[in-house]
Design an enzyme around this catalytic site. Structure first.
Site, mmCIF file in Angstrom:
data_model
loop_
_atom_site.group_PDB
_atom_site.id
_atom_site.type_symbol
_atom_site.label_atom_id
_atom_site.label_comp_id
_atom_site.label_asym_id
_atom_site.label_seq_id
_atom_site.Cartn_x
_atom_site.Cartn_y
_atom_site.Cartn_z
ATOM 1 N N HIS A 135 4.235 20.473 -2.549
ATOM 2 C CA HIS A 135 3.669 20.551 -1.200
ATOM 3 C C HIS A 135 4.062 21.864 -0.533
ATOM 4 O O HIS A 135 4.946 22.579 -1.008
ATOM 5 C CB HIS A 135 4.146 19.393 -0.322
ATOM 6 C CG HIS A 135 3.461 18.102 -0.609
ATOM 7 N ND1 HIS A 135 3.888 17.236 -1.587
ATOM 8 C CD2 HIS A 135 2.367 17.525 -0.048
ATOM 9 C CE1 HIS A 135 3.091 16.181 -1.617
ATOM 10 N NE2 HIS A 135 2.160 16.330 -0.692
ATOM 11 N N LYS A 139 6.616 20.845 4.840
ATOM 12 C CA LYS A 139 6.809 19.396 4.684
ATOM 13 C C LYS A 139 8.296 19.076 4.730
ATOM 14 O O LYS A 139 9.093 19.654 3.991
ATOM 15 C CB LYS A 139 6.194 18.904 3.378
ATOM 16 C CG LYS A 139 6.212 17.389 3.245
ATOM 17 C CD LYS A 139 5.304 16.917 2.121
ATOM 18 C CE LYS A 139 5.311 15.396 1.994
ATOM 19 N NZ LYS A 139 4.856 14.734 3.241
#
Length: 238
Positions: A135, A139
């Site tokens: 990600h 995040k």
């Protein structure tokens, strides 16, 4: 439908665009600088609130929505230590809450495929299983909520795996999840089964945030007017 947005980052802005394109109205936008608006009349007009914020603020946001009698659709991950409390409020107090670790239609098909493959691989102990998720650097939680959902689907169906483990597995019964944070990657999840002679993998690679945002708006359309604790299995009947 009147929608309130809680969290106005990249995801919130994408949700706004899709909601407006589908004929909905955004009656309230709440971000870090205007949290008092939970008590505003505009917020109370919402048929549903869509919440994408942070693990640290999510649970408090849910309580404020419940106080205003506004149903919640949330895609925030990392707060699940409060999940039983939310479910109890839905069952005992008539609150409405829709939660998904991932709203992408493709990811939810991937969830179903993951469980089906795990059931098959339960009969083939020569294959070990591991996961990787990648990600963007913004995040905050690791592993991702999507990765945890995938891991739970595997553990539920493979008797030789009892727990998931972030990083290297400590013992054979652990399912290792390797989490990578780099660039602006929307989300990549891969499950790999490996034996001495070959490996089998399934993978989902999101091209953008649009799929997640569209799924959240569809979930909001589904949730408005309903009661209880809801999820993607209710929406798609997998």
């Amino acid at each position: 439908m009147n929608i309130a947005l809680i969290g106005y980052g990249k995801m919130g802005k994408t949700i706004e665009q899709i909601a407006l394109s589908r004929g909905h109205q955004i009656v309230s936008i709440i971000d870090i600088d205007n949290r008092d608006d939970f008590h505003s009349e505009n917020f109370k007009k919402a048929d549903v609130a869509i919440e994408f914020t942070t693990p640290a603020t999510a649970y408090e946001n849910y309580l404020k929505c419940f106080e205003a009698q506004v149903p919640v659709v949330s895609g925030t991950t990392g707060w699940l230590d409060h999940l039983d409390e939310i479910k109890k409020m839905c069952s005992e107090e008539g609150k409405t809450f829709f939660y998904a670790s991932n709203f992408s239609i493709g990811v939810n098909i991937f969830f179903a495929l993951n469980k089906y493959l795990a059931k098959i691989m339960n009969n083939f102990p020569d294959y070990d299983v591991k996961m990787t998720e990648t990600h963007h650097i913004h995040k905050l939680d690791a592993p991702s909520g999507t990765a945890i959902t995938l891991a739970e689907g595997i553990i539920e169906n493979i008797s030789r795996k009892n727990n998931w483990q972030l990083g290297k597995a400590d013992q054979a019964t652990d399912l290792p999840i390797h989490a990578i944070r780099e660039g602006e990657v929307p989300g990549i999840h891969e499950v790999v089964y490996e034996s001495e002679v070959d490996y089998i993998s399934i993978k989902h690679d999101a091209k953008s945030r649009t799929g997640f945002a569209l799924g959240a708006v569809v979930a909001a359309e589904f949730t408005a007017g309903k009661k209880g604790f809801l999820g993607m299995e209710d929406l798609f009947k997998f």
